[in-house]
Write an enzyme that holds these catalytic residues in place. Structure first.
Site, PDB file in Angstrom:
ATOM      1  N   ARG A   1       0.836  -1.205   0.000  1.00 55.87           N
ATOM      2  CA  ARG A   1       0.000   0.000   0.000  1.00 55.87           C
ATOM      3  C   ARG A   1       0.873   1.259   0.000  1.00 55.87           C
ATOM      4  NH1 ARG A   1      -2.993   0.860   5.047  1.00 55.87           N
ATOM      5  NH2 ARG A   1      -1.746   2.739   5.080  1.00 55.87           N
TER       6      ARG A   1
ATOM      7  N   HIS B   1      -4.390   4.525   4.099  1.00 60.55           N
ATOM      8  CA  HIS B   1      -5.563   3.644   4.042  1.00 60.55           C
ATOM      9  C   HIS B   1      -6.772   4.411   3.495  1.00 60.55           C
ATOM     10  CE1 HIS B   1      -8.740   0.924   5.327  1.00 60.55           C
ATOM     11  NE2 HIS B   1      -9.312   1.941   5.952  1.00 60.55           N
TER      12      HIS B   1
ATOM     13  N   TYR C   1       3.384   4.378  11.079  1.00 62.26           N
ATOM     14  CA  TYR C   1       3.527   2.911  11.130  1.00 62.26           C
ATOM     15  C   TYR C   1       4.126   2.284   9.869  1.00 62.26           C
ATOM     16  CZ  TYR C   1      -0.963   2.868   8.567  1.00 62.26           C
ATOM     17  OH  TYR C   1      -1.965   3.074   7.653  1.00 62.26           O
TER      18      TYR C   1
HETATM   19  C1  LIG Z   1     -16.361  -5.893  10.273  1.00 62.64           C
HETATM   20  C2  LIG Z   1     -15.472  -4.682  10.284  1.00 62.64           C
HETATM   21  N1  LIG Z   1     -14.530  -4.545  11.244  1.00 62.64           N
HETATM   22  C3  LIG Z   1     -13.704  -3.478  11.250  1.00 62.64           C
HETATM   23  C4  LIG Z   1     -13.838  -2.489  10.307  1.00 62.64           C
HETATM   24  C5  LIG Z   1     -12.906  -1.292  10.318  1.00 62.64           C
HETATM   25  N2  LIG Z   1     -11.989  -1.367   9.193  1.00 62.64           N
HETATM   26  C6  LIG Z   1     -12.179  -0.613   8.088  1.00 62.64           C
HETATM   27  S1  LIG Z   1     -11.009  -0.904   6.919  1.00 62.64           S
HETATM   28  C7  LIG Z   1     -10.221  -2.048   7.902  1.00 62.64           C
HETATM   29  C8  LIG Z   1      -8.980  -2.746   7.402  1.00 62.64           C
HETATM   30  C9  LIG Z   1      -9.237  -3.761   6.347  1.00 62.64           C
HETATM   31  O1  LIG Z   1      -8.009  -4.175   5.795  1.00 62.64           O
HETATM   32  P1  LIG Z   1      -7.938  -5.117   4.543  1.00 62.64           P
HETATM   33  O2  LIG Z   1      -8.961  -6.197   4.642  1.00 62.64           O
HETATM   34  O3  LIG Z   1      -6.536  -5.533   4.388  1.00 62.64           O
HETATM   35  O4  LIG Z   1      -8.385  -4.186   3.331  1.00 62.64           O
HETATM   36  P2  LIG Z   1      -7.681  -2.862   2.761  1.00 62.64           P
HETATM   37  O5  LIG Z   1      -8.322  -1.719   3.487  1.00 62.64           O
HETATM   38  O6  LIG Z   1      -6.232  -2.944   3.026  1.00 62.64           O
HETATM   39  O7  LIG Z   1      -8.010  -2.835   1.302  1.00 62.64           O
HETATM   40  C10 LIG Z   1     -10.883  -2.175   9.131  1.00 62.64           C
HETATM   41  C11 LIG Z   1     -10.432  -3.074  10.202  1.00 62.64           C
HETATM   42  C12 LIG Z   1     -14.852  -2.662   9.331  1.00 62.64           C
HETATM   43  N3  LIG Z   1     -15.023  -1.772   8.341  1.00 62.64           N
HETATM   44  N4  LIG Z   1     -15.638  -3.757   9.330  1.00 62.64           N
END
Ligand SMILES: Cc1ncc(C[n+]2csc(CCOP(=O)(O)OP(=O)(O)O)c2C)c(N)n1
Ligand SMILES: [Mg+2]
Length: 355
Positions: free
Chosen positions: A255, A259, A268
């Protein structure tokens, strides 16, 4: 019988570096296809870069940046037919553009305006899913249902590395393996779940290794190589259509952007890895490939970039021309019998907004 293939640990790659690393080719892609793929990449890149600007200008809300994720989205979507369905996460919010969805619709979604609610049937694109992994069972159920009805449709669900630790992913993947649903589980492994690194996410050597446990093949592909992503997805689509069941694709990248617009990764992330990812970013990488193979000229590339910018200008103007939404919408569709306090809350909101 489900055929369980060993997960492929190496990353599939087609595009070389123009020096020591040779370029490959993908059978069946015409020069027109290659340029169409470039246009799709540029459209997504332009959408993403403009959206960050619109956010900074206060014209859209919090926005999940997908800079350098475009090859995963454009490459995989290019392997689908229009009858196939896409189940995006917030990271693929603009993937509908590749299905003819107006730019203003996606921008309206990020503006929190009802003009951003599309009919999934119109584009074969389900609603953007923000709760992590909860759309995996939706996509698999859709694929299985289509199969039972004798339709020839594939469903692809996009999610991140962090999503593979969620219960909903496990349920969806288990269900897909058992039912042999024509589904593709496409994992964007950008190695971060906000600030949680991959090493804290799983002890598995690769995410593709997880596929074996669900009885499906796991493919690993370079997520910044649009042709490799296309080729892997095409293989998964062929399996699905042949009745051979689902495939898990792990597309690997790092990435390079925050985010989302509300995140500060400087506390981080590894800045050297970010710089490396920026240098090898997927749109420039493909553009250089097309230029050195003579498929694209600099002038044509510039035309395509300008077309995409114009689409964005028109899109934001259309989104901003929408009349403000009725604040009552915030309270509707939540309760069959709304508690009386909601009426007070709505009155208060109207007072604050002066509407
Ligand atoms: C069920 C749930 N738990 C927590 C969150 C908060 N949250 C939003 S994005 C994220 C990280 C997700 O990371 P990843 O699956 O690697 O996807 P990326 O954002 O890197 O594309 C989290 C924990 C959420 N949206 N839904
Ligand atoms: Mg991630």
């Amino acid at each position: 019988m489900t055929q369980v293939l060993p997960a492929d640990r190496g990353l599939r790659r087609v595009i070389g570096d123009g020096e020591g690393q040779p370029d490959g080719t993908v059978d069946g892609l015409t020069p027109e296809d290659l340029v169409a793929l470039y246009r799709n990449l540029v459209l997504l890149r332009t959408y993403d870069e403009r959206s960050v600007v619109y956010h900074r200008q206060g014209r859209i809300g919090t926005y999940a940046i997908f800079w350098n994720h475009e090859a995963m989205q454009a490459g995989s979507a290019f392997a689908l037919e229009t009858r196939d369905w896409i189940f995006p996460s917030y990271r693929e919010s603009a993937i509908g553009l590749l299905r003819g969805m107006p730019v203003s619709t996606v921008l309206s979604w990020w503006r929190g305006h009802p003009a951003g609610w599309w009919n999934p049937e119109e584009f074969g694109v389900a609603s953007i899913c923000v709760p992590i992994a909860t759309h995996v069972p939706h996509a698999v159920g859709f694929a299985w249902g289509s199969w039972l009805k004798g339709e020839d449709r594939v469903a692809i669900a996009y999610f991140g590395d962090g999503a593979t630790s969620e219960g909903a992913f496990h349920e969806g993947a288990t269900f897909a393996g058992v039912t042999k649903a024509p589904a593709i589980l496409f994992c964007n492994n950008n190695q971060w779940a906000i600030s949680t690194p991959l090493a804290a996410q799983t002890a598995a050597a690769t995410l593709a290794d997880k596929a074996i446990g669900y009885g499906m093949p796991g493919l690993r592909v370079d997520g910044t190589d649009v042709l490799a992503v296309y080729e892997a997805t095409r293989e998964a689509v062929a399996r699905a259509r042949a009745g051979d069941g689902p495939t898990f694709i792990e597309a690997v990248t790092y990435r390079a952007a925050p985010h989302a617009t509300a995140d500060d990764p400087s506390i981080y992330i590894d800045p050297e890895r970010v710089e490396e990812a920026k240098e090898g970013e997927c749109v420039g990488r493909y553009e250089r490939y097309l230029l050195r193979t003579g498929v694209l000229s600099e002038a044509r590339a510039e035309e395509i970039r300008q077309e995409a910018l114009e689409l964005m200008r028109t899109g934001i103007a259309e989104a901003e021309a929408e009349p403000p939404a009725d604040p009552a919408l915030v309270f509707e569709h939540a309760y069959a019998d709304p508690p009386p306090s909601l009426a007070d809350d709505l009155a208060e909101l109207r007072r604050i907004l002066g509407s």
